[in-house]
Write an enzyme that holds these catalytic residues in place. Structure first.
Site: not given
Length: 456
Positions: A43, A52, A240-242, A259, A275
């Protein structure tokens, strides 16, 4: 230790073991890093906002490796997921056992009626593991749990409980050594990059496309501990999307993605394309001005809107008629090095459509192809000097409880035994300026490259 039972519906229950809540997720990952195929869906907390859950697992009971010419790759993913029976679930648990892995960009060729791209990439075109357990760290509820699917063996449960019970949550993760053997090389010179952007503009002016995402690769040899490289990157550009994944006998993935691609909670699905980009400024007043200018930018808003329309179409291929909505358009999202514009598209899947079906219909993500998608992908293949591999693909999970979440694998490194590769680029539209597009490419990747080049 709780024992698995059977609920009223006849499903076997999960085993759930509570652990101390801690933000020290690197130490938690190191507790299982010696097991086969360890994964950490990260996260970015506390360094990034928006995520989260942290999901950590290892030692899958089965794996799926895909090639660029694999037939029906997402059907094969669904078959792997189906090998694990559904178990009772908890509304607060995102993952209850299931599939974790990645699909590289080239796996999207078949679904878009294009020939396979068989050029060599550092890692397989796709790799997924079937995992029966996970450590779930919920940063909203500030709770940590070990979650075991009924397929977990008693020996595995006992071993993992012992490993995580022994973690010293207040100590720093073990430090290893990592260094690059040389600075990153750029696949294209500035002039060459601009010439190819100009060629994209010619295609736009000819009416072939409205937009195409053009990228280039950056490469360097390395030695040492890739997990230390990931932690160094995470300290500077956490997203947050690692994710950090190790693929047995092949290499690793280090992704700092901001993303989301597609998430699902039962029938409800959501995608959040990025974008529009502006470089952060050190002066707070100037930084606020840059952010405000991005939100007003007609070019960036148009670029974002084109991809929103493309993804509305992609979700509409599977979602129930009339359910596709755009609740948020052109929202500002701020990260360590850049500001972005982010939009949200939602929909509802019918019972006849699985999440894997939706991936097949939507892959790769429209934010990293262009519009119309198929023609943009043909132009990308023509003008980019090498295949994308993991970059611009997707990393994530599909749980046996019917939840799923995936990222767009940007700000992402692929590593084989000798070399690190990453990439960057941007969306080209009719009023793009080649020199400005080259600067944006370097803005996106500069902090990533300099972070690793500074390590010794």
């Amino acid at each position: 230790m709780p024992a698995a039972g059977v609920n009223e519906a006849g499903m076997k229950s999960l085993q759930i073991v509570s652990l101390p809540y801690s933000l020290n997720t690197p130490a938690a990952f190191q507790a299982i890093a010696d097991l086969p195929a360890p994964v950490w869906l990260d996260s970015g907390r506390p360094l990034a906002r928006g995520g989260r859950y942290d999901i950590i697992s290892a030692d899958p009971i089965n794996t799926l490796e895909l090639t660029a010419d694999s037939e029906a790759p997402f059907a094969a993913l669904d078959d792997l997921w189906c090998e694990l029976s559904q178990a009772d679930s908890d509304a607060q648990l995102p993952f209850c056992g299931g599939v974790i892995g990645y699909a590289g960009y080239e796996l999207g060729m078949e679904g878009n009626f294009l020939p396979p791209d068989l050029r060599e990439t550092p890692l397989p075109a796709g790799f997924f593991g079937l995992y029966t357990w996970a450590l779930i760290v919920d940063h909203q509820l500030q709770a940590s749990h070990l979650v075991f699917h009924p397929a977990s063996s008693p020996v595995q449960v006992a071993d993992l409980v012992a490993r995580f019970t022994a973690v010293r949550w207040q100590t720093e993760p073990r430090a290893g050594r990592f260094r690059l053997l040389e600075p990153f090389t750029h696949e294209l010179s500035g002039a060459a990059y601009q010439r190819r952007v100009a060629r994209v503009l010619e295609y736009i002016q000819a009416g072939d496309i409205y937009q195409a995402n053009f990228t280039q690769r950056f490469r360097a040899g390395y030695e040492g501990d890739l997990f230390q490289a990931y932690l160094a990157l995470r300290s500077r550009v956490a997203g947050p999307f690692s994710a950090y994944l190790e693929i047995p006998d092949r290499g690793s993935i280090l992704s700092l993605s901001p993303e989301r691609f597609i998430s699902a909670d039962g029938a409800h699905v959501q995608t959040q394309p990025i974008k529009g980009t502006a470089r952060r400024q050190t002066d707070p007043e100037k930084d606020a001005q840059v952010a405000a200018a991005l939100q007003r930018s007609e070019k960036d808003r148009a670029e974002n809107l084109m991809i929103v329309d493309l993804l509305r179409n992609d979700l509409g291929k599977c979602c129930q008629r009339g359910t596709v909505r755009v609740p948020n358009l052109f929202e500002l999202a701020t990260f360590a090095n850049v500001h972005h514009l982010v939009s949200t598209i939602t929909g509802e899947l019918p019972e006849s459509c699985t999440f894997a079906d939706l991936l097949q219909a939507s892959f790769p993500g429209g934010s990293i192809t262009g519009a119309p998608k198929r023609r943009a992908m043909e132009i990308i293949r023509e003008l980019e000097s090498s295949p994308r591999g993991v970059y611009c693909g997707s990393i994530g999970y599909l749980s046996s409880c019917g939840r799923a979440d995936t990222n767009i694998a940007i700000r992402t490194f692929s590593a084989d035994a000798r070399r690190l590769t990453c990439a960057a680029g941007g969306g080209i539209v009719a009023d793009s300026v080649p020199a400005a597009e080259h600067r944006e490419c370097l803005d996106k990747v500069g902090l990533l490259l300099s972070t690793l080049e500074s390590l010794q």
